[in-house]
Enzyme design. Structure first.
Site, PDB file in Angstrom:
ATOM      1  N   PHE A 150      -0.827   4.181  -0.608  1.00  0.00           N
ATOM      2  CA  PHE A 150      -1.501   4.795   0.537  1.00  0.00           C
ATOM      3  C   PHE A 150      -2.604   3.927   1.115  1.00  0.00           C
ATOM      4  O   PHE A 150      -2.965   4.070   2.280  1.00  0.00           O
ATOM      5  CB  PHE A 150      -2.097   6.164   0.139  1.00  0.00           C
ATOM      6  CG  PHE A 150      -3.332   6.078  -0.728  1.00  0.00           C
ATOM      7  CD1 PHE A 150      -4.586   5.844  -0.194  1.00  0.00           C
ATOM      8  CD2 PHE A 150      -3.244   6.236  -2.105  1.00  0.00           C
ATOM      9  CE1 PHE A 150      -5.718   5.771  -0.996  1.00  0.00           C
ATOM     10  CE2 PHE A 150      -4.362   6.167  -2.919  1.00  0.00           C
ATOM     11  CZ  PHE A 150      -5.608   5.925  -2.356  1.00  0.00           C
ATOM     12  N   LYS A 174      10.093   2.991   1.001  1.00  0.00           N
ATOM     13  CA  LYS A 174       9.570   4.317   0.665  1.00  0.00           C
ATOM     14  C   LYS A 174       8.044   4.204   0.660  1.00  0.00           C
ATOM     15  O   LYS A 174       7.434   3.822  -0.316  1.00  0.00           O
ATOM     16  CB  LYS A 174      10.084   4.758  -0.714  1.00  0.00           C
ATOM     17  CG  LYS A 174      10.158   6.296  -0.908  1.00  0.00           C
ATOM     18  CD  LYS A 174       8.830   7.045  -0.739  1.00  0.00           C
ATOM     19  CE  LYS A 174       7.906   6.832  -1.925  1.00  0.00           C
ATOM     20  NZ  LYS A 174       6.618   7.645  -1.725  1.00  0.00           N
ATOM     21  N   GLU A 177       3.585   9.047   0.888  1.00  0.00           N
ATOM     22  CA  GLU A 177       3.709  10.281   1.665  1.00  0.00           C
ATOM     23  C   GLU A 177       2.359  10.778   2.165  1.00  0.00           C
ATOM     24  O   GLU A 177       2.294  11.717   2.957  1.00  0.00           O
ATOM     25  CB  GLU A 177       4.398  11.364   0.827  1.00  0.00           C
ATOM     26  CG  GLU A 177       3.619  11.862  -0.370  1.00  0.00           C
ATOM     27  CD  GLU A 177       3.764  10.993  -1.607  1.00  0.00           C
ATOM     28  OE1 GLU A 177       3.435  11.481  -2.710  1.00  0.00           O
ATOM     29  OE2 GLU A 177       4.173   9.818  -1.483  1.00  0.00           O
ATOM     30  N   SER A 227      -0.676   1.905  -8.868  1.00  0.00           N
ATOM     31  CA  SER A 227      -1.470   1.956 -10.098  1.00  0.00           C
ATOM     32  C   SER A 227      -0.695   1.355 -11.260  1.00  0.00           C
ATOM     33  O   SER A 227       0.535   1.263 -11.237  1.00  0.00           O
ATOM     34  CB  SER A 227      -1.840   3.402 -10.420  1.00  0.00           C
ATOM     35  OG  SER A 227      -0.679   4.140 -10.792  1.00  0.00           O
ATOM     36  N   CYS A 282      -7.059  -2.599  -4.278  1.00  0.00           N
ATOM     37  CA  CYS A 282      -6.902  -3.171  -5.611  1.00  0.00           C
ATOM     38  C   CYS A 282      -7.644  -4.484  -5.759  1.00  0.00           C
ATOM     39  O   CYS A 282      -7.797  -4.988  -6.873  1.00  0.00           O
ATOM     40  CB  CYS A 282      -5.424  -3.360  -5.951  1.00  0.00           C
ATOM     41  SG  CYS A 282      -4.607  -4.636  -4.964  1.00  0.00           S
ATOM     42  N   GLU A 383      -9.810   2.264 -13.446  1.00  0.00           N
ATOM     43  CA  GLU A 383      -9.818   1.865 -12.047  1.00  0.00           C
ATOM     44  C   GLU A 383     -10.219   3.095 -11.224  1.00  0.00           C
ATOM     45  O   GLU A 383      -9.429   4.027 -11.045  1.00  0.00           O
ATOM     46  CB  GLU A 383      -8.444   1.363 -11.605  1.00  0.00           C
ATOM     47  CG  GLU A 383      -8.444   0.879 -10.163  1.00  0.00           C
ATOM     48  CD  GLU A 383      -7.069   0.445  -9.678  1.00  0.00           C
ATOM     49  OE1 GLU A 383      -7.016  -0.435  -8.810  1.00  0.00           O
ATOM     50  OE2 GLU A 383      -6.059   1.001 -10.161  1.00  0.00           O
TER      51      GLU A 383
END
Length: 500
Positions: A150, A174, A177, A227, A282, A383
């Site tokens: 995201f 993909k 969402e 992640s 990240c 994180e």
């Protein structure tokens, strides 16, 4: 009226048929603005089928045809920068200037893909034996898939599919969402640029869609950014199904500040790298390691700068930092700050109570700064993925490097110093895939590859650059002998082929 985001399959919008929908919120207001279709396994199969059918012709298309489309695509993306950025801001929440920067970094990879003719050049050795030549070539894999996060809904997809299709593959994306609209616009613009139907497909969904891609027999490779736990799952599952995998995981990026560093420059960098994009990246610096006696002064300089950051809606030009993606994520980030003192940290700034007038239901959190953080505390080990900066103390350079190398993550790291010898040692000794020297966020340019070490990467290939081209192609070696017309038949020889 709530907007609906459907799939893009075979060059056109395809309405969701699973009956499952996900909510998309405006993080600045907390209001649901969009519903997104969540694909069934059957809908994923339809997208893979469209990609498989398109590969029959795209995989053998000329490099000239592919690059002509990519050059047109680059021009269309450039013309629609603001529109793409506005979608990112509306669904992710980051400020418009940051969203524009995301689009620009994605465009770097489209530009790299435009030069794929150079990247795909093979090798030839002539006369390895009498009238024998050996050539090495690279060919596309077939249908490949990308599963993206995201936090960069335009940039990370563009790290994947432009190179993949330039190499002759077809692609099923993909996206997250949580902010799906940018991906659809990227696909629509590719179609306008002349990319044949089925070469790029977008299916939205949750774990059902992800697992369908990981298990689909016609998907040859999977790229992932997200992640560490999910990256490990993607790598394990896709590999077990015989697929090539590059799965980029999480991070805990450190910035080592030596006593000789320019502390004003280091403080500027720490604030920019820790709190930019609300810390939802990240490559954010989430841990500053202050060496020697500079800790107190450095923390004070960071605090002075952090207190001046303007937080507000991403569409407001005055805003420097926007909200977090969801209320649940906001609450999780806040928990690390509220629990920090009990685990030994000094809470210098606590942003957990921050609100914005007129946007009280937004997913707001202020900047938090934790000092003297322990390496066994939750705020250091996890994180956080939010605007929380931890400061740790080390007595010496060697202590600082040992601390960094003890982390299970190895994505990016940075050193701030005026000492070239120390910087040279650091870039060789630190265990991370990307290193900055007086550069806080060392994301490589497009023609070098992005990727970490240890729990920040699962698989053998980094993303984009030369590694990206190698990931989306496979090598083939051709050995050729053409007999001279004057030669007599050589006869049968059962011995091992000789090179001389």
């Amino acid at each position: 009226m709530t907007k609906t985001v459907n799939h893009w399959i075979g060059g056109k919008t395809v309405e969701g048929a699973s009956g499952n929908w996900g909510p998309v919120t405006d993080p600045a207001t907390g209001a649901v603005t969009t519903r997104v279709a969540l694909a069934s396994a059957e809908e994923v199969d339809a997208a893979v089928g469209a990609a498989r059918d398109a590969f029959a012709t795209w995989g053998t298309s000329s490099l000239a045809q592919r690059t002509a489309v990519l050059f047109k695509y680059r021009a269309l993306l450039d013309a629609h920068r603001d529109e793409i950025a506005a979608l990112i801001t509306a669904e992710h929440g980051k400020v418009h200037s940051d969203a524009l920067g995301e689009v620009a970094r994605g465009l770097e990879i489209v530009e790299l893909a435009c030069g794929i003719t150079v990247q795909l050049k093979g090798e030839l050795s002539t006369q390895v034996s009498s009238r024998v030549d050996v050539a090495s070539i690279r060919q596309p894999l077939g249908v490949v898939a990308g599963i993206t996060p995201f936090n960069f809904p335009a940039m990370v997809p563009m790290w994947m599919f432009p190179l993949a299709v330039a190499c002759g593959n077809t692609f099923v994306l993909k996206p997250s969402e949580k902010d799906p609209s940018a991906a659809n616009l990227l696909a629509e613009l590719a179609s306008q640029a002349g990319l044949p139907d089925g070469v790029l497909n977008v299916v939205h969904g949750d774990k059902v869609a992800v697992d369908a891609l990981l298990e689909h027999p016609d998907v040859a490779a999977v790229s992932f950014v997200g992640s560490t736990p999910i990256a490990r799952y993607i790598h394990t599952t896709a590999s077990a199904n015989g697929k090539r995998v590059q799965a980029l995981g999480g991070a805990k990026n450190h910035m080592l500040v030596l006593p000789d560093a320019d502390l004003d420059a280091a403080a500027d960098a720490a604030v920019s790298a820790a709190y930019g994009s609300a810390g939802e990246r990240c490559m954010a610096i989430s841990a500053v390691v202050a060496v020697g006696a500079i800790g107190d002064e450095l923390v004070q300089k960071i605090r002075e700068r952090a207190e001046k950051i303007v937080i507000g809606p991403g569409a407001d030009p005055a805003s420097e930092m926007g909200p977090l993606i969801t209320a649940a994520h906001r609450d999780k980030v806040a928990s690390y700050v509220t629990g920090a003192a009990a685990q030994g940290a000094e809470v210098v700034l606590d942003g957990t109570g921050h609100t914005v007038d007129g946007y009280e239901n937004g997913h707001w959190i202020g900047l938090s700064l934790l000092d003297k953080v322990s390496t066994d505390s939750d705020a250091y080990r996890d994180e956080i993925f939010g605007p929380v900066l931890c400061v740790l103390r080390a007595d010496t350079y060697e202590d600082g490097v040992r601390l960094i190398n003890a982390s299970p993550f190895g994505n990016g790291t940075a050193i701030f110093t005026r000492d070239g010898g120390a910087a040279r040692r650091f870039q060789l000794e630190v265990q991370a895939g990307m290193v900055g020297v007086n550069v806080p966020i060392p994301v490589p340019v497009g023609y070098h590859s992005f990727g970490g070490w240890k729990d920040s990467l699962f698989g053998d290939h980094h993303i984009y650059g030369n590694d990206g081209v190698h990931f989306y192609t496979r090598g083939k070696v051709v050995t050729t002998r053409w007999p001279d017309p004057a030669d007599a038949p050589a006869g049968v020889d059962l011995g091992f082929p000789r090179n001389h």
